[in-house]
Design a protein around this motif. Structure first.
Motif, PDB file in Angstrom:
ATOM      1  N   ARG A 108     -12.953  40.151  30.666  1.00  0.00           N
ATOM      2  CA  ARG A 108     -11.661  39.622  30.196  1.00  0.00           C
ATOM      3  C   ARG A 108     -11.815  38.184  29.687  1.00  0.00           C
ATOM      4  O   ARG A 108     -11.237  37.813  28.656  1.00  0.00           O
ATOM      5  CB  ARG A 108     -10.607  39.707  31.298  1.00  0.00           C
ATOM      6  N   LEU A 109     -12.597  37.376  30.396  1.00  0.00           N
ATOM      7  CA  LEU A 109     -12.829  35.997  29.956  1.00  0.00           C
ATOM      8  C   LEU A 109     -13.588  35.963  28.627  1.00  0.00           C
ATOM      9  O   LEU A 109     -13.288  35.139  27.755  1.00  0.00           O
ATOM     10  CB  LEU A 109     -13.603  35.215  31.023  1.00  0.00           C
ATOM     11  N   LEU A 110     -14.543  36.856  28.473  1.00  0.00           N
ATOM     12  CA  LEU A 110     -15.298  36.947  27.233  1.00  0.00           C
ATOM     13  C   LEU A 110     -14.369  37.282  26.069  1.00  0.00           C
ATOM     14  O   LEU A 110     -14.398  36.637  25.018  1.00  0.00           O
ATOM     15  CB  LEU A 110     -16.396  38.014  27.376  1.00  0.00           C
ATOM     16  N   ARG A 111     -13.514  38.272  26.276  1.00  0.00           N
ATOM     17  CA  ARG A 111     -12.564  38.689  25.236  1.00  0.00           C
ATOM     18  C   ARG A 111     -11.533  37.589  24.955  1.00  0.00           C
ATOM     19  O   ARG A 111     -11.172  37.342  23.805  1.00  0.00           O
ATOM     20  CB  ARG A 111     -11.853  39.983  25.643  1.00  0.00           C
ATOM     21  N   LYS A 112     -11.073  36.923  26.008  1.00  0.00           N
ATOM     22  CA  LYS A 112     -10.091  35.839  25.847  1.00  0.00           C
ATOM     23  C   LYS A 112     -10.674  34.699  25.012  1.00  0.00           C
ATOM     24  O   LYS A 112      -9.957  34.041  24.254  1.00  0.00           O
ATOM     25  CB  LYS A 112      -9.665  35.323  27.219  1.00  0.00           C
ATOM     26  N   ALA A 113     -11.988  34.484  25.142  1.00  0.00           N
ATOM     27  CA  ALA A 113     -12.656  33.448  24.358  1.00  0.00           C
ATOM     28  C   ALA A 113     -12.881  33.890  22.906  1.00  0.00           C
ATOM     29  O   ALA A 113     -13.349  33.103  22.085  1.00  0.00           O
ATOM     30  CB  ALA A 113     -13.990  33.077  25.004  1.00  0.00           C
ATOM     31  N   GLY A 114     -12.555  35.156  22.609  1.00  0.00           N
ATOM     32  CA  GLY A 114     -12.639  35.633  21.238  1.00  0.00           C
ATOM     33  C   GLY A 114     -13.911  36.385  20.874  1.00  0.00           C
ATOM     34  O   GLY A 114     -14.187  36.587  19.691  1.00  0.00           O
ATOM     35  N   PHE A 115     -14.682  36.802  21.870  1.00  0.00           N
ATOM     36  CA  PHE A 115     -15.944  37.487  21.613  1.00  0.00           C
ATOM     37  C   PHE A 115     -15.862  38.958  21.997  1.00  0.00           C
ATOM     38  O   PHE A 115     -15.249  39.298  23.000  1.00  0.00           O
ATOM     39  CB  PHE A 115     -17.085  36.821  22.377  1.00  0.00           C
ATOM     40  N   LYS A 116     -16.523  39.800  21.219  1.00  0.00           N
ATOM     41  CA  LYS A 116     -16.575  41.224  21.521  1.00  0.00           C
ATOM     42  C   LYS A 116     -17.674  41.546  22.518  1.00  0.00           C
ATOM     43  O   LYS A 116     -17.595  42.526  23.248  1.00  0.00           O
ATOM     44  CB  LYS A 116     -16.820  42.033  20.244  1.00  0.00           C
TER      45      LYS A 116
END
Length: 142
Positions: free
Chosen positions: A62-70
């Motif tokens: 979720r943190l990875l996605r929130k930072a804008g990364f797939k």
């Protein structure tokens, strides 16, 4: 050149001392924490990882996605590090390899040691160890 080799060897050894033989524990001992430790030891700082806390793969994703990364490869690429062929990796460089299974992160990160050996978490037994891998996705020069 010699100073760079000494710095790289010291960074790889610091990663080995901190992670080798330790069990996988998301948010404390995982491939992202290993890669971040290598980045710090090679003088690149922790970047986006600074202050991030997670205790499960789901929270980490979720943190990875929130930072804008797939995926993790996009996150490392965002650091602006030069990509290299995995065969060109030197001690202390980062490598991305297939994570196994259908995990959401797209790759597992490992640190190049010496003589073609890497340090990383094996999805087979969940312990950080060294081995010779034969399949890589990409690598980055630190």
């Amino acid at each position: 050149m010699i100073d760079d080799r000494i710095r790289r060897a010291a960074a790889a050894e610091a990663c080995w001392k901190r992670f080798n033989g330790k069990s996988y524990d998301p948010g404390k001992r995982d491939c992202v924490k290993l890669a971040t430790h290598a980045l710090i030891k090679m003088g690149h700082g922790s970047g986006l990882m600074k202050g991030l806390r997670y205790s499960s793969e789901a929270q980490g994703y979720r943190l990875l996605r929130k930072a804008g990364f797939k995926n993790l490869i996009e996150a490392v690429d965002a650091r602006g590090l030069p990509r290299i062929a995995p065969a060109m990796a030197m001690q202390g460089d980062l490598l991305a390899m297939p994570a196994g299974g259908d995990g959401p992160f797209g790759a597992a990160l490992a640190v190049a040691m010496s003589d073609g050996i890497i340090l990383g978490f094996s999805h087979d037994h969940g312990i950080c160890s060294t081995w010779r891998a034969n399949t890589f996705i990409t690598a980055w020069r630190l």
